[in-house]
Design an enzyme around this catalytic site. Structure first.
Site, short mmCIF file in Angstrom:
data_model
loop_
_atom_site.label_atom_id
_atom_site.label_comp_id
_atom_site.label_asym_id
_atom_site.label_seq_id
_atom_site.Cartn_x
_atom_site.Cartn_y
_atom_site.Cartn_z
N THR A 1 8.84 -5.11 -4.67
CA THR A 1 7.80 -5.80 -3.90
C THR A 1 6.46 -5.60 -4.61
O THR A 1 6.11 -6.37 -5.49
CB THR A 1 7.75 -5.30 -2.44
OG1 THR A 1 7.69 -3.87 -2.43
CG2 THR A 1 8.98 -5.76 -1.67
N ASN B 1 -3.19 -3.20 -0.57
CA ASN B 1 -2.73 -3.27 0.82
C ASN B 1 -3.66 -4.04 1.73
O ASN B 1 -3.25 -4.44 2.83
CB ASN B 1 -2.52 -1.85 1.36
CG ASN B 1 -1.25 -1.24 0.81
OD1 ASN B 1 -0.16 -1.58 1.23
ND2 ASN B 1 -1.39 -0.36 -0.17
N THR C 1 15.18 7.18 2.59
CA THR C 1 14.46 6.91 1.35
C THR C 1 13.63 5.66 1.51
O THR C 1 13.30 5.27 2.61
CB THR C 1 15.45 6.72 0.19
OG1 THR C 1 16.09 5.47 0.36
CG2 THR C 1 16.49 7.81 0.11
N LYS D 1 13.51 1.00 -5.47
CA LYS D 1 12.22 0.33 -5.38
C LYS D 1 11.33 1.15 -4.46
O LYS D 1 11.78 1.85 -3.56
CB LYS D 1 12.36 -1.10 -4.86
CG LYS D 1 12.83 -1.26 -3.42
CD LYS D 1 11.79 -1.14 -2.33
CE LYS D 1 10.64 -2.08 -2.55
NZ LYS D 1 9.59 -1.86 -1.48
N SER E 1 -1.07 -11.93 1.74
CA SER E 1 -1.60 -13.16 1.14
C SER E 1 -0.97 -13.43 -0.22
O SER E 1 -0.30 -12.60 -0.79
CB SER E 1 -3.12 -13.04 0.99
OG SER E 1 -3.45 -11.96 0.15
N GLU F 1 1.19 2.80 -5.39
CA GLU F 1 0.19 1.73 -5.34
C GLU F 1 -1.20 2.27 -5.71
O GLU F 1 -1.74 3.13 -5.03
CB GLU F 1 0.17 1.10 -3.96
CG GLU F 1 1.42 0.27 -3.69
CD GLU F 1 1.53 -0.23 -2.28
OE1 GLU F 1 2.37 -1.12 -2.06
OE2 GLU F 1 0.81 0.26 -1.39
#
Length: 404
Positions: free
Chosen positions: A156, A399, A193, A182, A404, A277
């Site tokens: 993602t 985030n 997980t 992932k 969008s 991230e």
């Protein structure tokens, strides 16, 4: 040690026998891969752990039930990315069933032999017709070495696919264990997980495989945190094709296999932290001197999840006060005068609340992409190790506009 991203063309990656994988675009995402298949040639001993989030997604509920009903024998995993199929009610459960049924029809299986997983935006109905329509393409592109294609299809906000495998020498031959995972955000597992799918060609009973998976999970995926959020869709599953040597309870093979499984899962977990991230730093956080291992883990995860600690890491600020303050609310027992804190081998706080440290040397440690924080509670022999990352402006940028 900072993990190294596996090169799918390298001899360092070992793919087990008995599996077919694929990763394609089915149209949930505009262009990138969004549908993954992992198929075993024969009914495989299967084990899995799932999210403990009460808002668990439809595919989690369906897969739990299917695994229980099968007695731990499954044939396939089908997973889409771009849509979580979570908080979608009865329609979402029906769509999860249709994912299993369309996979079963395309690959001549029973729907009850298919684990279903999804990842992506919560609260939107899954366009399951796109998945069903992509089955011919999924079948045509599948193969025994397509592990990295499969890894790409479950991404993602990940910036790279995560795949890793090892050989393990056992009595009776060599077994292979490989996995894909992932995860980049919403990473703070709790007895589960993010998404991880593993395969091995060892011969092993489902009950023992479940025990070994749970044990490895506790010190790998359950020992990482990016942001303190536990996902609605977390799942890790392993299938054993039975093409290789036998692993029996209580044997040396069981010990060696368990160690190898733990190494694969730890590498995948650490790759998730590397890809956190907005992350710019990979931090190993060790807590020692606790009354018990459980108290050590409580302190470690609380410190690792602290936004104040994580922003200090990003700013390269040796703010030891944030570390002990987080530990102080963790539930672990200690007396603050007995605490010590080290950044790598550099003492930052010594017992007696002695914080006479070198700011220059502390800054030198924290300027590295990878370093270790050690917190000693001074109470016993309990210890725990977890992995985390910094919290940067990039996390907010990612985030703040995820839908969008």
């Amino acid at each position: 040690m900072r993990p190294v991203v596996a090169d799918p063309a390298s001899d360092a990656v070992f793919w087990p026998e008995g599996f077919t994988l694929a990763g394609i675009n089915c149209g949930i995402k505009p262009t990138s891969k969004d549908l993954m298949l992992m198929l075993c040639d024969e009914p495989a001993s299967t084990a899995s752990v799932f999210t403990t989030n009460l808002c668990c997604a439809a595919p989690v509920e369906l897969s739990k039930a299917a695994l229980s009903a099968s007695g731990g024998k499954m044939r396939a995993v089908i997973c889409n990315s771009g849509n979580a199929n979570a908080a979608t009610g009865a329609a979402g459960m029906q769509n999860a069933r249709l994912m299993a049924e369309s996979t079963a029809q395309a690959f001549d299986l029973n729907a009850g032999e298919v684990l279903v997983a999804s990842t992506g935006v919560i609260g939107q109905q899954l366009p399951v017709e796109k998945i069903a329509g992509a089955m011919p393409s999924l079948k045509a592109t599948s193969g025994s070495t397509q592990w990295c294609d499969a890894a790409e299809a479950i991404m993602t906000t990940d910036t790279f696919p995560k795949a890793f495998g090892v050989d393990v020498k056992l009595s009776g031959g060599t077994a292979r264990i490989a996995g894909i995972a992932k995860g980049s955000g919403m990473i703070c597992p709790n007895m589960a997980t993010m998404l991880a799918f593993l395969g091995t060609d060892a011969t092993i009973e489902p009950a023992l495989l479940q025990e070994l998976l749970a044990a490895a999970n506790a010190v790998s995926f359950n020992a990482i945190t990016v942001d303190g959020d536990t996902s609605t869709n977390d799942m890790a599953a392993i299938m054993a094709s039975g093409k290789g040597p036998e692993v029996l309870r209580g044997s040396d093979n069981a010990r060696l296999f368990g160690e190898a499984l733990r190494s694969v899962m730890t590498m995948l977990a650490q790759l998730i932290i590397v890809d956190g991230e907005g992350a710019t730093k990979f931090v190993e956080l060790r807590v020692t001197g606790a009354k018990s291992n459980e108290e050590a883990r409580m302190a470690a995860m609380t410190v690792a999840n602290s936004p104040l600690v994580k922003t200090a890491i990003h700013g390269e600020d040796a703010n030891w006060g944030r570390i002990i303050a987080a530990a102080g609310r963790s539930g672990a027992s200690f007396v603050q005068e007995e605490l010590s804190v080290y950044f790598d081998d550099e003492p930052i706080l010594k017992p007696g609340l002695d914080a006479n440290f070198s700011e220059e040397r502390a800054k030198e440690v924290m300027s590295k992409e990878e370093f270790t924080i050690t917190l000693s509670l001074g109470k016993g022999a309990g210890r725990a190790t977890v992995w985390t990352c910094d919290l940067s402006h990039g996390y907010i940028e990612i985030n703040g506009s995820y839908r969008s």
